[in-house]
Design an enzyme around this catalytic site. Sequence first.
Site, PDB file in Angstrom:
ATOM      1  N   ASP A 267       0.998  -1.131   0.075  1.00 37.74           N
ATOM      2  CA  ASP A 267      -0.108   0.122   0.130  1.00 37.74           C
ATOM      3  C   ASP A 267       0.843   1.309  -0.022  1.00 37.74           C
ATOM      4  OD1 ASP A 267       0.690   0.440   2.602  1.00 37.74           O
ATOM      5  OD2 ASP A 267      -0.702  -1.169   3.396  1.00 37.74           O
TER       6      ASP A 267
ATOM      7  N   MET B 112      -2.563   8.468  12.538  1.00 37.22           N
ATOM      8  CA  MET B 112      -3.449   8.844  11.753  1.00 37.22           C
ATOM      9  C   MET B 112      -4.273   9.913  12.140  1.00 37.22           C
ATOM     10  SD  MET B 112      -4.931   4.950  10.280  1.00 37.22           S
ATOM     11  CE  MET B 112      -4.658   4.374  12.008  1.00 37.22           C
TER      12      MET B 112
ATOM     13  N   LYS C 120      -4.061   2.309   0.325  1.00 37.06           N
ATOM     14  CA  LYS C 120      -5.166   3.309   0.937  1.00 37.06           C
ATOM     15  C   LYS C 120      -4.611   4.596   1.425  1.00 37.06           C
ATOM     16  CE  LYS C 120      -6.474  -0.986   3.526  1.00 37.06           C
ATOM     17  NZ  LYS C 120      -6.716  -1.393   4.489  1.00 37.06           N
TER      18      LYS C 120
END
Length: 464
Positions: free
Chosen positions: A250, A385, A272
């Site tokens: 990813d 995040m 992602k």
Amino acid sequence: MEFLPISWRLQGKQALLVGGGEVALRKGRLLHRSGAILKVVAPEVCDELRQIVAEGSGKLLERNFENSDIEQCALVICATDDAAENARIANLAGECNVPVNVVDNPSLGDFIFPAIVDRSPVLISISSSGASPVLARKLRSQLESTLPARWGRLADLMARFRQPLKDKLDNVGARRLFWEQALDSPIVEKVMAGKDSEAEAMLAQAIDAADATSLSRGEVYLVGAGPGDPDLLTFRALRLLQKADVVLYDRLVGQGIVDLARRDAEMVYVGKARDKHALPQDNINELLVHYAKQGKKVCRLKGGDPFIFGRGGEEIDLIVQEGIDFQVVPGITAASGCAAYGGIPLTHRDHAQSVRFVTGHRKDGTVTLDWEHLVSDTETVVFYMGLVGLRQICNQLIAHGRQGETPIALVSRGTTDLQEVITGTLESLPDKIEGREIHAPTLIIVGSVVSLHPKFGWFKKSNE
């Protein structure tokens, strides 16, 4: 990549060497060892080069270069001390479509000579694309000191058994897996110890027992790629990455790490970005099973550590249900890597006696966390995040009792050459980055340990 590294079979082919001094001699030695037939053209030729030409049944022309000398030659080496003459010969070779090398001027030629580590039939070539031959030689000396001389004997042993293995296993994938296992077995140590007959007997026995079905059984490797710097990849992660037939990766996995996979591996991007998924998680899980059931070795390459906010547990759950073999390789998680490269110790006797990892990922537009347990002055809190929710994170921590002057750091693209560390306080940092372009991935570190960053920051000057 300016030059394509290739291995060129020159046995029995004529190589034109223009020049007869020390520089030409060095090239002549290599060409002679490769089995090329030398044609040397120079008014004066040193004694050793004369001997090399004679030993290889070559041709020695003690005169200046003539255009016709290039005829029927597989390659040309320009090694005179006349730069203009070298350039003229190189131009002529180009017109004749003959590959040419101009010593000490790679821009005029088609190929260059690498530094070579010779464990024939195993050869390792090292090139700096002509930028720094000294560096290439330095790397060569390091490899020379670490590679046993008997690697060539191991390659010869494997060559002798290639056909018997092919007779036993008609599947090329199964044969590759057999050799990979053989190179991880005691057979190698027997060869290194000079016990060639014992190694040969062990290899013959292994081939006799080889089973294509068991060798071709699919397997999944869940591999942590670390926070970005390829140097932080573990040895085991590298070994399994290079063993895999299929690699699912990813956006958190840097290109420098992706490039370490086998050249013939199937590379599948599943990556992602925030709120944008190339593939939903369920589809990724199903892909792992799909490839493994085809008998392939599948590497799921994940940024950081697969079991720390990496959904590794979800992926392994389906693999277990399907009865597929798997391995999990931990990686350096982003909190550890980014903090270390940012000069921020996550724990410190004078600042924090514990550390907590939490996700700052938004759910239904909010950051829902157990805030009252994240406000201890003696604990470092790391938010994964959390960039979009940064203002809400800071406000909630203050509202639940953390001091507004508590230091906080935002680390962008940590451990890479593009790393940026922005520091402030819970009160000031949201305004400090307002309207500023911040590149993902990011990590947020809260606690008094952040105050050590100006003192301990070693990797790169931060933007404060």
